[in-house]
Design a protein around this motif. Structure first.
Motif, short mmCIF file in Angstrom:
data_model
loop_
_atom_site.label_atom_id
_atom_site.label_comp_id
_atom_site.label_asym_id
_atom_site.label_seq_id
_atom_site.Cartn_x
_atom_site.Cartn_y
_atom_site.Cartn_z
N HIS A 164 0.86 -1.18 0.00
CA HIS A 164 0.00 0.00 0.00
C HIS A 164 0.90 1.22 0.00
O HIS A 164 1.57 1.50 0.98
N GLY A 165 0.90 1.92 -1.11
CA GLY A 165 1.76 3.09 -1.23
C GLY A 165 1.88 3.49 -2.69
O GLY A 165 1.15 3.00 -3.55
N ASN A 183 -9.74 -1.66 -2.88
CA ASN A 183 -10.35 -0.42 -2.42
C ASN A 183 -9.43 0.32 -1.44
O ASN A 183 -8.84 -0.30 -0.55
N ALA A 184 -9.33 1.61 -1.60
CA ALA A 184 -8.59 2.46 -0.65
C ALA A 184 -9.05 3.90 -0.88
O ALA A 184 -9.43 4.27 -2.00
N SER A 185 -9.00 4.70 0.16
CA SER A 185 -9.52 6.07 0.06
C SER A 185 -8.73 6.91 -0.94
O SER A 185 -9.28 7.85 -1.54
N ASN A 186 -7.44 6.60 -1.14
CA ASN A 186 -6.63 7.39 -2.05
C ASN A 186 -6.38 6.68 -3.38
O ASN A 186 -5.51 7.06 -4.16
N ALA A 187 -7.15 5.63 -3.66
CA ALA A 187 -6.95 4.85 -4.88
C ALA A 187 -7.68 5.50 -6.06
O ALA A 187 -8.64 6.26 -5.87
N PRO A 188 -7.26 5.21 -7.28
CA PRO A 188 -7.94 5.79 -8.45
C PRO A 188 -9.34 5.23 -8.67
O PRO A 188 -10.14 5.85 -9.37
N THR A 191 -15.11 2.24 -4.28
CA THR A 191 -16.55 1.98 -4.14
C THR A 191 -16.87 1.99 -2.66
O THR A 191 -15.98 2.05 -1.81
N ALA A 192 -18.16 1.91 -2.35
CA ALA A 192 -18.59 1.92 -0.95
C ALA A 192 -18.36 0.58 -0.26
O ALA A 192 -18.42 0.50 0.96
N ASN A 193 -18.11 -0.47 -1.04
CA ASN A 193 -18.00 -1.81 -0.48
C ASN A 193 -16.54 -2.23 -0.32
O ASN A 193 -15.75 -2.10 -1.26
N PRO A 194 -16.17 -2.73 0.86
CA PRO A 194 -14.76 -3.02 1.13
C PRO A 194 -14.18 -4.15 0.29
O PRO A 194 -13.00 -4.12 -0.05
N HIS A 195 -14.98 -5.14 -0.06
CA HIS A 195 -14.46 -6.29 -0.81
C HIS A 195 -14.62 -6.05 -2.31
O HIS A 195 -15.35 -6.75 -3.00
N THR A 196 -13.93 -5.01 -2.75
CA THR A 196 -13.93 -4.64 -4.16
C THR A 196 -12.49 -4.65 -4.66
O THR A 196 -11.59 -4.14 -4.01
N CYS A 197 -12.29 -5.24 -5.84
CA CYS A 197 -10.96 -5.26 -6.45
C CYS A 197 -11.10 -4.89 -7.92
O CYS A 197 -12.17 -5.03 -8.51
N TYR A 198 -10.02 -4.43 -8.51
CA TYR A 198 -10.13 -3.88 -9.86
C TYR A 198 -8.77 -3.89 -10.55
O TYR A 198 -7.72 -4.05 -9.94
N TRP A 199 -8.82 -3.70 -11.85
CA TRP A 199 -7.64 -3.32 -12.62
C TRP A 199 -8.11 -2.83 -13.98
O TRP A 199 -9.29 -2.94 -14.33
N GLY A 200 -7.21 -2.26 -14.73
CA GLY A 200 -7.56 -1.73 -16.04
C GLY A 200 -6.35 -1.69 -16.94
O GLY A 200 -5.28 -2.20 -16.61
N GLY A 201 -6.52 -1.09 -18.10
CA GLY A 201 -5.44 -1.03 -19.07
C GLY A 201 -5.00 0.39 -19.31
O GLY A 201 -5.73 1.35 -19.03
N ARG A 202 -3.81 0.50 -19.90
CA ARG A 202 -3.26 1.81 -20.19
C ARG A 202 -4.19 2.63 -21.09
O ARG A 202 -4.30 3.84 -20.96
N GLY A 203 -4.90 1.97 -21.99
CA GLY A 203 -5.74 2.69 -22.93
C GLY A 203 -7.03 3.23 -22.35
O GLY A 203 -7.68 4.08 -22.96
#
Length: 247
Positions: A164-165, A183-188, A191-203
């Motif tokens: 985390h950093g 999920n984190a308060s300073n993440a790009p 969501t409101a739900n703690p068990h949320t995960c994500y990723w995306g692409g450069r485009g």
């Protein structure tokens, strides 16, 4: 760089010889292209299949998901080539320890060499529906109409925080679990739900799995930008999806 990425044996051999840039567990640095080679080589050695073949047999076929890691020639006519992002690619961030490094260009991905290669973190072919079909296995706790693909323990392991950093490659704050950002308060992405995960692409593509709401949101593009996870197009779709859930 393109030739190296399209040569599985060379790419994995080069990775095997590398030493860690820092003490494992003390920081994160986005792998870009290499993460998939590391996982794919483990699969190849255990299952005696390439990651593209394994994914097709064990996941895509079972889910009836029109997604491919490496593309067969029979599907070439279906491909919508990516449109390059306007302006130059991001330069190295002077405040982080590792430069952004070389990019594969949009034009590189138009080539037959790229399409036939298996580069698990970069040359997947599908659409938003197929991305959502595959990723929703996690949002559903590993259970699908066709049977269980992931154990509940594996789904929970995604949320074991690894760092985390400020990511030393991307130069943005990230809270990382196993294979996903969390999920984190300073993440790009939040969501409101703690068990949320994500990723995306450069485009500008984005996928979000919310295990609390049992929802997956997927957004894919062919018109690229250099905004990555902060691209407002994906963010708009995400906010719209959650607004719909609230009603």
């Amino acid at each position: 760089m393109l030739d190296d990425l399209c040569d599985w044996e060379k790419a994995t051999a080069l990775l095997a010889r590398q030493s860690p840039r820092w003490e494992p567990g003390t920081a994160s640095g986005y792998h870009r292209f290499t993460h998939g080679f590391l996982i794919g080589e483990v699969i190849r050695r255990i299952c005696q299949q390439s990651i593209g073949a394994y994914f097709a047999d064990q996941i895509a076929t079972r889910l009836d998901a029109d997604f491919h890691i490496g593309l067969a020639a029979e599907h070439d006519h279906r491909v919508s080539d990516v449109v390059p992002a306007p302006g130059p690619a991001p330069s190295a961030n002077p405040h982080v320890a590792i430069p952004v490094g070389a990019y594969v260009t949009a034009q590189d991905t138009w080539s037959t060499q790229w399409r036939r290669a298996e580069i698990p973190t970069a040359d997947g072919y599908g659409n938003a529906r197929s991305v959502a079909a595959v990723q929703s296995v996690l949002a559903a706790g590993g259970q699908t109409p066709q049977g269980r693909l992931l154990s509940e323990a594996t789904c929970r392991a995604v949320f074991d925080q690894q760092s985390h950093g400020t990511d030393l490659v991307l130069g943005i704050p990230l809270r990382l679990g196993m294979g996903y950002a969390l999920n984190a308060s300073n993440a790009p992405v939040t969501t409101a739900n703690p068990h949320t995960c994500y990723w995306g692409g450069r485009g500008g593509s984005l996928v979000v799995n919310d295990l609390d709401a049992h929802v997956t949101v997927a957004y894919v593009i062919n018109q690229m930008t250099n905004l990555g996870l902060t691209d407002p197009r994906g963010q708009k779709h995400l906010h719209t999806a959650y607004a719909a859930l609230a009603h």
